[in-house]
Design a protein around this motif. Structure first.
Motif: not given
Ligand SMILES: [Fe+2]
Ligand SMILES: [Fe+2]
Lengths: 87, 260
Positions: B9, B39, B162, B202
């Motif tokens: 992320d 991400d 993820h 996530h």
């Protein structure tokens, strides 16, 4: 019509969150949105200073009659100091 | 001994130039491998991946990644993958890679995963085509994860995802959105084969630590959860799981107290 006062803010909060996700300047799903009267309060962590500014702008564009209070913080994650040992 | 650095992320964008690189300067001294749990970009624009790749240029260890939902947002996951692969980053989706590190073979099986929820509150593969497609996507990803893990003949196996495989690492998120943050099907696939560590991201408001029903440690390495650039893990063959202090440069002392 019931006599319960209409509170449309819960809907509005979701519209703001949707705008923050879809605004090409922002693309953040994680900003916490609260509405207090005529004030939209943004909090949580955003990835960059540009996105922080853009998030507030996007809310002003969506709700020009509201005031925006931006309490978000820009992420600055430094290197770790601990190691987790696994077998 | 195998030392793993992991992050997720980073949501990199063209506005993030220079924000990550300064925090990665010691990574290659601290770890043998960097795993990125999705991400990587803000909206899946290949230009964002290009900026990230440049930011990672001093990380002189192999880098393995899976994409996250943000990397799919503008329907260009293949272009994002190409940018990453062009810089030598291995992007996994239903496949695996292994490395010999200090005489130990470590394998990484990677899949994005998807949602659906956890026992007691799961979406059903039933009804409208959209609903069946939702759960069907998770089932397919889980099956690919299982076969990728099975293909690894290694001393240590890591599942890189993820989405979350267990609810523990989601604690801190609203319970109502758990079905959009992960699925038990991923944990079930992992437990059928066995693994030594599961990494995911996530859930930005989630928690760091969880475990599958089969006892595999699960770690949420989303940067906002870690509140640091990456996490470090070390497989050292002991049962000591107590965090150990690394020698840290004096300028970093006190970083924990910076409120974010
Ligand atoms: Fe994310
Ligand atoms: Fe995500």
């Amino acid at each position: 019509m019931g006599d319960r006062p209409k509170d449309l803010n819960p809907y509005l909060i979701e519209h703001v969150r949707d705008a923050l996700a879809h605004d090409p300047r922002v693309g953040e799903l994680d900003v916490v949105v609260e509405i207090d009267g005529e004030t939209v309060v943004l909090s949580g962590t955003v990835a960059t200073a540009d996105r922080q500014e853009a998030a507030a702008d996007a809310v002003r564009d969506l709700l020009p009659n509201h005031h925006v209070r931006d309490e978000t913080e820009v992420a600055d994650f430094v290197e770790p100091t601990e190691v987790e040992h696994l077998p | 001994m195998i030392r793993i650095a992991a992050m997720a992320d980073v949501h990199f964008g063209t506005d993030a130039v220079g924000t990550l690189r300064p925090h990665l300067v010691r990574l290659a001294e601290q770890a043998d491998l960097l795993l990125i749990a999705g991400d990587l970009t803000r909206v899946g624009d290949p230009a964002e991946a290009t900026i990230l790749v440049d930011e990672l240029r001093d990380v002189r260890v192999p880098i393995v990644a899976v994409l996250g939902n943000h990397d799919y947002h503008t329907d260009r996951p293949a272009a994002v993958t190409n940018v990453l692969a062009g810089a030598g980053i291995t992007v996994l989706e239903g496949n695996s890679i292994s490395f010999d590190i200090n005489g130990i073979r470590v394998g990484v099986a990677g899949v994005k995963g998807f949602g659906g929820g956890f026992p007691g509150a799961t979406a059903s593969d039933f009804g409208e085509p959209e609903m069946r497609a939702f759960v069907g996507h998770t089932k397919e990803r889980a099956a690919h994860l299982e076969s990728a893990l099975r293909s690894l003949e290694c001393d240590r196996r890591i599942a890189l995802l993820h989405y979350a495989p267990v609810p523990e690492t989601l604690q801190g998120e609203p319970v109502g959105i758990y079905p959009f943050l992960g699925s038990y099907l991923l944990a079930e696939a992992i437990d059928r084969v066995g693994a030594d560590l599961v990494l995911h991201g996530h859930a930005h408001h989630g928690s760091e630590q969880g475990v599958t029903e089969g006892g595999v440690p699960v770690r949420n390495v989303a940067q906002p959860v870690l509140r640091r650039a990456y996490a470090l893990f070390c497989f050292d063959g002991t049962d000591n799981r107590v965090p150990v202090e690394l020698p840290s440069p004096p300028e970093l002392a006190g970083w924990r107290y910076n409120a974010h």
